[in-house]
Scaffold this active site. Structure first.
Site, short mmCIF file in Angstrom:
data_model
loop_
_atom_site.label_atom_id
_atom_site.label_comp_id
_atom_site.label_asym_id
_atom_site.label_seq_id
_atom_site.Cartn_x
_atom_site.Cartn_y
_atom_site.Cartn_z
CG HIS A 36 -1.92 -1.13 1.21
ND1 HIS A 36 -3.10 -1.15 0.49
CD2 HIS A 36 -1.87 -2.33 1.85
CE1 HIS A 36 -3.72 -2.30 0.68
NE2 HIS A 36 -3.00 -3.03 1.50
CG ASN A 50 -7.65 -5.32 0.24
OD1 ASN A 50 -6.96 -4.37 0.59
ND2 ASN A 50 -7.28 -6.57 0.44
CE1 TYR A 52 -2.52 -5.21 7.66
CE2 TYR A 52 -3.49 -3.08 7.20
CZ TYR A 52 -3.22 -4.37 6.82
OH TYR A 52 -3.64 -4.82 5.60
#
Length: 551
Positions: free
Chosen positions: A66, A144, A354
């Site tokens: 990303h 997504n 994350y």
């Protein structure tokens, strides 16, 4: 007297005066301090050294995935209901309760595999990450544009990304590497059928869907839990490109989607999405032919209808791209009261990864940055660390940075009045895949529900990609396609010169779990009837308009 000192003030110029970070006015931003006009330069050139050393550090490590993306800001407006029912029956999360209640949001759209300066017209999943700045703190819904993922266990996430990333020796993205991995990972078939169709190249960010992908939970005021899936549906409609359309876009621009978003918001054409939620009781659901926690699957809508809970409008673009896009940080573990995790194996891994990524990229104090900081009150006992630029408010006694305390420190919040909720879990510690894998059914159904132009483009892309792989990888991928849907396998095989007879000798992969239906299809390879999708709806199968681009 220096040249700078000779300059007089410019009359009538009311612009702010340039300073350094210390607040010192800068009288000369054109020349270093040197011995004579030709130098040498002196070491104590404070303004120059500060300016150039900051320039050397203007970039932070780009995201591993990303990396290319754009942020927009707006609001989420709750409907106060799940469909026609009061939403309080299912969740106590405050942002959903009141019809018309608005919550500020930041959304980052992104591509996954390419670097920060890669093309936005590349075939790639798109990230759709939403940060809700709620009154109870932040909620990050990180998903997504495609409703499923390649793998169902986070231990395989580094492998699938490595396969999709460029070769570590030549730095070339090679189909041989991609499909070497995918051919040994049949759970990826559902994602591949989506990714290599036009849905794998959205026309732009405004015309794509968003999915939470993973399974989460809702919890109401009585402690009852429900499994949920989130879906963002664009009010602008869904538009996608073929490989040819995307090549024509890329010939003109690498950042067409970012440009489109800036221009649309600038025109006042604010993009809007509706948030739909699917729900089911919180247990294993043995009656289903898949596991609800499997992120390679979608939930059949005729059994678990998605119902609207609110809408999102984006009406502002960043004032500064770096501080509000490069430094914005999301994590699947960022939830508010009334929202919870499920035991989805991908979700568990993402929840650690994350936030850990942001601590590495941006620093341990990344949550103090304005774009990441909660708009709800923040009181912690955390302090120090690189780039800490303020001290989080503590209790009445600033000398106390620990808990519990009798000297005026912070206290714990009041509990909900009951213990942890949800089903009671018992089982042996193990390393096992979930038992209901069913890797081919939904992939085949997805193919059958495609529009004709989507199927044609999917077959063309598969033939092109598989054709760049060694023969044994081609054969295994045709074998997978035949098990997913007969027509798909026959068309791809025909394009590669591989017949069902050429792959009939292949055995299932070691450890692969075939359903009874899979075994029947395998025994009749190449001669199976089309899958019956009468009355079947899948959230990611909404009408798709082709975005035709010529040059």
């Amino acid at each position: 007297m220096t040249e700078t000192a000779k300059r007089g003030a410019t009359t009538g110029d009311d612009r702010p005066v340039l300073t350094n970070r210390q607040g010192h006015p800068i009288h000369d931003n054109q020349n270093q301090r040197t011995v004579g006009a030709r130098g040498p330069a002196t070491l104590e050139n404070y303004h120059f050294l500060e300016k150039i050393s900051h320039f050397d550090r203007e970039r932070i490590p780009e995201r591993v995935v990303h990396a290319r993306g754009v942020t927009a800001f707006g609001f989420f407006e709750a409907y106060g209901s799940w469909g026609d029912e009061p939403i309080s029956r299912y969740t106590r999360a405050k942002l959903f309760q009141e019809r018309g209640k608005r919550t500020d949001v930041a959304v980052r759209f992104s591509t996954v595999i390419g670097g920060r300066d890669s093309s936005e017209a590349a075939r790639d999943p798109r990230g759709f990450a939403v940060k809700f700045y709620t009154e109870e703190g932040n909620w990050d819904l990180v998903g997504n544009n495609l409703g499923v993922f390649f793998v169902r266990d986070a231990i395989k996430f580094p492998d699938v990304i490595h396969a999709l990333k460029p070769d570590p020796v030549t730095f070339e993205q090679r189909p041989e590497r991609i499909f070497d991995f995918m051919s040994q990972t049949p759970e990826s078939m559902h994602m591949l059928v989506n990714l290599f169709s036009p849905r794998g190249i959205p026309a732009d960010y405004r015309h794509m869907q968003g999915f939470g992908v993973n399974t989460y939970k809702w919890e109401n005021a009585d402690g009852r839990t429900m499994l949920v899936k989130y879906h963002w549906m664009p009010k602008q409609g869904v538009r996608s490109m073929t490989e040819e359309d995307a090549a024509n876009v890329q010939a003109d621009s690498l950042g067409h989607a970012t440009k489109d978003l800036y221009e649309a918001v600038g025109r006042g054409e604010y993009p809007e999405w509706e948030l739909l939620v699917q729900m089911m009781d919180d247990h294993e659901h043995p009656e289903l032919d898949f596991d609800p926690l499997d992120d390679t699957k979608t939930w059949p809508e005729q059994e678990f209808p998605p119902k609207p809970v609110g809408r999102m409008v984006l009406d502002r673009m960043p004032d500064d791209f770096f501080t509000e896009n490069e430094q914005i940080a999301f994590g699947t573990g960022v939830l508010v009261d009334g929202l919870d995790f499920s035991d989805d194996k991908m979700l568990v891994g993402r929840t650690f990864s994350y936030s850990d990524t942001q601590r590495y990229r941006v620093g341990p104090n990344y949550l103090q940055l304005p774009v990441n900081r909660a708009k709800a009150p923040v009181h912690t006992n955390q302090n120090g660390g690189p780039m800490a630029y303020e001290v989080d408010p503590r209790g009445e006694n600033r000398h106390v940075n620990y808990e519990p305390s009798t000297l005026g420190g912070l206290r714990e919040a009041e509990g909900p009045g009951y213990g942890e909720q949800g089903p009671e879990l018992r089982g042996r510690l193990t390393r096992s895949r979930i038992p209901r894998t069913n890797d081919y059914l939904q992939a085949g159904q997805r193919y059958m529900l495609m529009e004709d132009w989507e199927r044609d483009d999917l077959v063309k892309n598969f033939v092109n990609q598989f054709g760049q792989c060694p023969r044994h990888i081609q054969e295994r991928m045709v074998w997978h396609c035949l098990l997913a849907e007969n027509e798909l396998g026959l068309r791809v095989g025909d394009g590669l010169g591989i017949s069902p007879q050429d792959v009939a000798h292949l055995e299932p992969l070691p450890g692969q779990q075939l359903t009874d239906e899979d075994r029947e299809r395998l025994a009749n390879l190449g001669k199976n009837p089309p899958r019956d999708v009468t009355g079947l709806t899948m959230t990611h199968c909404v009408p798709d308009e082709r975005h035709v681009v010529t040059r």
